[in-house]
Design an enzyme around this catalytic site. Structure first.
Site, mmCIF file in Angstrom:
data_model
loop_
_atom_site.group_PDB
_atom_site.id
_atom_site.type_symbol
_atom_site.label_atom_id
_atom_site.label_comp_id
_atom_site.label_asym_id
_atom_site.label_seq_id
_atom_site.Cartn_x
_atom_site.Cartn_y
_atom_site.Cartn_z
ATOM 1 N N ARG A 83 -8.895 16.227 49.491
ATOM 2 C CA ARG A 83 -10.282 16.699 49.500
ATOM 3 C C ARG A 83 -11.180 15.498 49.230
ATOM 4 O O ARG A 83 -11.032 14.835 48.201
ATOM 5 C CB ARG A 83 -10.474 17.772 48.407
ATOM 6 C CG ARG A 83 -11.908 18.099 48.140
ATOM 7 C CD ARG A 83 -12.128 19.095 46.991
ATOM 8 N NE ARG A 83 -13.549 19.197 46.772
ATOM 9 C CZ ARG A 83 -14.167 19.037 45.600
ATOM 10 N NH1 ARG A 83 -13.481 18.810 44.494
ATOM 11 N NH2 ARG A 83 -15.479 19.112 45.523
ATOM 12 N N HIS A 127 -21.285 15.953 47.507
ATOM 13 C CA HIS A 127 -20.789 15.684 46.162
ATOM 14 C C HIS A 127 -21.778 14.720 45.496
ATOM 15 O O HIS A 127 -21.447 13.587 45.171
ATOM 16 C CB HIS A 127 -19.374 15.118 46.225
ATOM 17 C CG HIS A 127 -18.583 15.261 44.946
ATOM 18 N ND1 HIS A 127 -17.331 15.827 44.901
ATOM 19 C CD2 HIS A 127 -18.864 14.899 43.664
ATOM 20 C CE1 HIS A 127 -16.873 15.808 43.652
ATOM 21 N NE2 HIS A 127 -17.789 15.233 42.882
ATOM 22 N N GLU A 172 -20.064 21.671 42.674
ATOM 23 C CA GLU A 172 -20.606 21.933 41.341
ATOM 24 C C GLU A 172 -22.130 22.019 41.282
ATOM 25 O O GLU A 172 -22.791 21.145 40.690
ATOM 26 C CB GLU A 172 -20.116 20.867 40.350
ATOM 27 C CG GLU A 172 -18.617 20.841 40.179
ATOM 28 C CD GLU A 172 -18.167 19.958 39.012
ATOM 29 O OE1 GLU A 172 -19.008 19.241 38.443
ATOM 30 O OE2 GLU A 172 -16.980 19.983 38.691
ATOM 31 N N ASN A 306 -13.509 23.865 39.779
ATOM 32 C CA ASN A 306 -13.114 22.638 39.085
ATOM 33 C C ASN A 306 -12.923 23.000 37.623
ATOM 34 O O ASN A 306 -13.864 23.464 36.973
ATOM 35 C CB ASN A 306 -14.190 21.564 39.231
ATOM 36 C CG ASN A 306 -14.323 21.080 40.668
ATOM 37 O OD1 ASN A 306 -13.476 21.396 41.513
ATOM 38 N ND2 ASN A 306 -15.364 20.311 40.954
ATOM 39 N N TYR A 308 -11.403 21.858 33.859
ATOM 40 C CA TYR A 308 -10.868 20.814 32.980
ATOM 41 C C TYR A 308 -10.520 21.354 31.597
ATOM 42 O O TYR A 308 -9.484 21.043 31.040
ATOM 43 C CB TYR A 308 -11.861 19.652 32.882
ATOM 44 C CG TYR A 308 -11.950 18.889 34.183
ATOM 45 C CD1 TYR A 308 -11.104 17.829 34.449
ATOM 46 C CD2 TYR A 308 -12.861 19.262 35.181
ATOM 47 C CE1 TYR A 308 -11.151 17.141 35.655
ATOM 48 C CE2 TYR A 308 -12.918 18.593 36.387
ATOM 49 C CZ TYR A 308 -12.062 17.533 36.624
ATOM 50 O OH TYR A 308 -12.096 16.867 37.821
ATOM 51 N N GLU A 359 -10.328 20.883 41.573
ATOM 52 C CA GLU A 359 -10.196 19.701 40.702
ATOM 53 C C GLU A 359 -9.564 20.122 39.386
ATOM 54 O O GLU A 359 -9.938 21.146 38.808
ATOM 55 C CB GLU A 359 -11.565 19.082 40.350
ATOM 56 C CG GLU A 359 -12.232 18.312 41.443
ATOM 57 C CD GLU A 359 -13.564 17.699 40.995
ATOM 58 O OE1 GLU A 359 -13.738 17.411 39.794
ATOM 59 O OE2 GLU A 359 -14.429 17.537 41.865
HETATM 60 C C1 BGC Z 1 -16.751 16.170 39.292
HETATM 61 C C2 BGC Z 1 -16.124 14.833 39.556
HETATM 62 C C3 BGC Z 1 -15.877 14.118 38.244
HETATM 63 C C4 BGC Z 1 -14.909 14.944 37.433
HETATM 64 C C5 BGC Z 1 -14.518 14.329 36.104
HETATM 65 C C6 BGC Z 1 -16.143 16.907 38.127
HETATM 66 O O1 BGC Z 1 -17.170 17.491 37.422
HETATM 67 O O2 BGC Z 1 -16.763 16.951 40.449
HETATM 68 O O3 BGC Z 1 -16.946 14.111 40.408
HETATM 69 O O4 BGC Z 1 -15.430 12.822 38.405
HETATM 70 O O5 BGC Z 1 -15.488 16.195 37.163
HETATM 71 O O6 BGC Z 1 -15.623 14.206 35.277
#
Ligand code: BGC
Length: 460
Positions: A83, A127, A172, A306, A308, A359
């Site tokens: 991607r 992006h 995002e 995305n 994390y 992501e």
């Molecule tokens: C974004 C990326 C970024 C990643 C880590 C995401 O919010 O899409 O561009 O590098 O997080 O921070």
């Protein structure tokens, strides 16, 4: 757990891959006819005379000159989908009008190279690197951008039709609006009112919709999704009450986190309305929206999320703060694999659309060891925990299309510059040499076994 009793549930056609974005990896910021983007201006301190003194993406990971080598490395590590985003101002230096054929051709060549290596190209149209010329006209606050974005989408789809099966319109929206137009962390570094933030979300929703229509007109077989991010809660205990509390909190817009929730935009696209919990400024803006706007909303074909980390909540709807000393990444983000179990489930429960993990990954303090290799056990441990959590979501019936690791290579981490390394491939920024990290070989095996090797305890 040992290898024999772990049977994961990833479907046969599960898309295993990795991701990156134009500004973060390409470099070549002014080569071959590319126009400036807001990130070029932001990092060169030429935007509104601000002195930001941060790194820039002028060279970045130099993907623009290393793409064949990088794609070969992806292939060698079994990556099935890549991607990547298109730099809008590389294709249209002014954002609209005359096409820079050399820039457009470069993306076409990258797509061909990926396909020749058995890697599916997945395109993100936006992006965050808006052509500077469009920011001068108000950027995402100016409704004219809706048609301009659709024209840009059509140019890309026309060039790549038949070769690209999946597009993502926007990456995002929450970060575009909050980091870019409110908190001054990202380009363009503006600070607008909450009501104007609501307006930008609405214009982004209309822009996604117009782009989706434009792509489908040209290539009806293409799938057009969107990528969102935001707080997804996970339950302290796996009981129905806790799960319900986490679900509700994930879509509750009544507190200060309202811009950082998936549904501030997705509800508009999919339900053609806002959630009842919207705060007063959004309510005020919503009252000005003509009915014809709601009629133009387009449901995405899939939802990329995305993910994390996420906060934990209990049945009484109280956020449970992490215990001090809990694991964090190099950039101090909490490590909470549970979010990849419950998060996709909640998104699916609300919208009933296929979910792509567009992501997920971790920044570590990676370095080249004396043996010349880059050992990154933390990343392996992180990925294993998150992928096993995702497997639970799939086992419980959530249709997850695929998983894309962020990021394929170390790159320019926006306002954190080059301090954060998220890549599978280490980039020596002096020499531009790429060194696959230990986790890249580990991930290659996960892909080759369609997730079954997650049952093996990693050896560090
Ligand atoms: C974004 C990326 C970024 C990643 C880590 C995401 O919010 O899409 O561009 O590098 O997080 O921070």
């Amino acid at each position: 757990m040992n290898a024999t009793d772990c049977i994961t549930h990833f479907p046969k056609d599960f898309i295993w891959g990795a991701a990156c974005a134009s500004y973060q990896c390409e470099g070549a910021w002014n080569e071959d006819g590319k126009g400036p983007s807001i990130w070029d201006e932001f990092c060169h301190d030429t935007i509104d005379g601000k002195n930001l003194n941060i790194s820039n993406g002028d060279i970045a990971s130099d993907f623009y000159h290393h793409w064949r080598e990088d794609i070969a490395l992806m292939k060698a590590h079994n990556i099935r989908a890549y991607r990547f985003s298109v730099s809008w101002s590389r294709v249209l230096p002014d954002g609209e009008g005359k096409v820079n054929e050399q820039g457009l051709q470069w993306y076409s060549d990258v797509v061909d190279e990926l396909l020749a290596n058995g890697i599916e190209p997945m395109i993100t149209l936006y992006h965050w690197d808006l052509p500077a010329a469009l920011q001068d006209k108000g950027g995402w606050l100016n409704r004219d951008i809706i048609d301009v974005f659709a024209e840009y989408a059509a140019i890309i789809a026309e060039k790549l039709k038949g070769r690209v099966k999946r597009y993502m319109t926007l990456n995002e929206p929450a970060c575009i609006v909050q980091a870019g137009y409110s908190k001054m962390l990202h380009a363009p570094g503006w600070r607008v009112s909450d009501e104007k933030m609501a307006r930008i979300f609405h214009i982004l929703a209309l822009s996604h919709s117009a782009a989706k229509r434009a792509i489908k007109m040209i290539d009806p077989a293409a799938q057009v999704g969107i990528v969102t991010c935001g707080r997804l809660f996970w339950p302290e205990r796996d009981t129905p009450e806790n799960r319900e509390a986490a679900y509700r909190a994930s879509f509750d817009l009544s507190d200060a986190y309202w811009p950082f929730k998936h549904n501030i935009l997705l509800d508009s696209l999919i339900f053609c309305r806002y959630d009842a919990s919207i705060p007063a400024p959004v309510r005020r803006f919503a009252a000005t929206i003509p009915e014809s706007d709601w009629e133009r909303m387009e449901t995405p074909d899939f939802i990329g999320i995305n993910v994390y980390d996420g906060p934990c909540i209990n049945a009484a709807r109280e956020t449970v703060a992490p215990m001090y000393g809990s694991p964090v990444s190099a950039c101090r983000w909490p490590i909470t694999p549970e979010v990849l179990h419950y998060g996709p489930e909640y998104i699916y429960r609300r919208y009933r659309l296929p979910v792509l993990i567009s992501e997920n990954g971790i920044s570590c303090n990676d370095m080249i060891f004396d043996d010349g290799r880059v050992h990154d056990p933390q990343r392996i441990q992180y990925l294993r925990r998150y992928l096993l959590a995702l497997d639970k979501a799939i086992e419980e019936g959530t249709p997850v299309m695929g998983y894309l690791q962020w990021s394929v290579m170390d790159n320019m981490e926006w306002n954190s510059g080059y301090n954060e390394r998220f890549g599978m491939f280490f980039v020596d920024y002096q020499t531009k040499q790429r060194i696959p990290k230990d986790s890249a070989a580990w991930y290659a095996k996960v892909i080759a076994t369609n997730g079954q090797s997650l049952g093996e305890m990693p050896r560090f």
